[in-house]
Design a protein around this motif. Structure first.
Motif, short mmCIF file in Angstrom:
data_model
loop_
_atom_site.label_atom_id
_atom_site.label_comp_id
_atom_site.label_asym_id
_atom_site.label_seq_id
_atom_site.Cartn_x
_atom_site.Cartn_y
_atom_site.Cartn_z
N LEU A 28 0.82 -1.20 0.00
CA LEU A 28 0.00 0.00 0.00
C LEU A 28 0.86 1.25 0.00
CD1 LEU A 28 -2.83 1.27 0.24
CD2 LEU A 28 -2.56 1.14 2.70
N LEU A 29 2.05 1.19 0.60
CA LEU A 29 2.92 2.36 0.68
C LEU A 29 3.35 2.83 -0.71
CD1 LEU A 29 4.31 4.30 2.60
CD2 LEU A 29 6.25 2.76 2.64
N VAL A 30 3.59 1.91 -1.63
CA VAL A 30 3.97 2.28 -3.00
C VAL A 30 2.81 3.00 -3.70
CG1 VAL A 30 4.69 1.37 -5.24
CG2 VAL A 30 5.61 0.39 -3.15
N VAL A 31 1.60 2.54 -3.46
CA VAL A 31 0.42 3.18 -4.05
C VAL A 31 0.24 4.58 -3.49
CG1 VAL A 31 -2.08 3.00 -4.29
CG2 VAL A 31 -0.67 0.98 -4.53
N LEU A 32 0.44 4.74 -2.19
CA LEU A 32 0.31 6.07 -1.57
C LEU A 32 1.39 7.02 -2.07
CD1 LEU A 32 -0.56 5.11 2.10
CD2 LEU A 32 -2.08 6.06 0.38
N LEU A 33 2.60 6.52 -2.25
CA LEU A 33 3.67 7.37 -2.78
C LEU A 33 3.39 7.79 -4.22
CD1 LEU A 33 6.87 5.70 -1.32
CD2 LEU A 33 5.99 7.98 -0.83
N SER A 34 2.81 6.89 -5.02
CA SER A 34 2.48 7.27 -6.39
C SER A 34 1.36 8.32 -6.41
CB SER A 34 2.08 6.05 -7.21
OG SER A 34 0.86 5.53 -6.77
#
Length: 96
Positions: A28-34
């Protein structure tokens, strides 16, 4: 000419952020960063546009306030998911 180069860079940032967002990631962290990357590119586009039309920059401050609220909401969802499930993998929990 320099404004056009900055606009092109912002559009490329926006497209790359969307490509990362729609591709399958397990964290989920990668999605939030994008999502934050997309918001940053939209901010740059709005900044360039407001400079070109000689508009007041107050709207940018309102946009930044909403983007900070969006980031805080995403982090709180991430923290609550880690507390309940133990990690931020999408495969470890059922969305239904």
């Amino acid at each position: 000419m320099m404004m056009m180069n900055m606009m092109i860079v912002s559009f490329v940032m926006f497209i790359l952020g969307n490509m990362i967002f729609v591709s399958k990631h397990k964290h989920l962290l990668v999605v939030l960063l994008s999502l934050e990357f997309i918001v940053l590119s939209i901010f740059f586009l709005m900044l360039i546009y407001f400079i070109m039309v000689d508009y007041d920059m107050y709207m940018l401050m309102v946009f930044l306030v909403f983007s900070v609220c969006e980031g805080a909401l995403g982090l709180s969802i991430l923290i609550s998911m880690i507390r309940t499930h133990g990690n931020d993998y999408f495969q470890s929990f059922n969305l239904l």
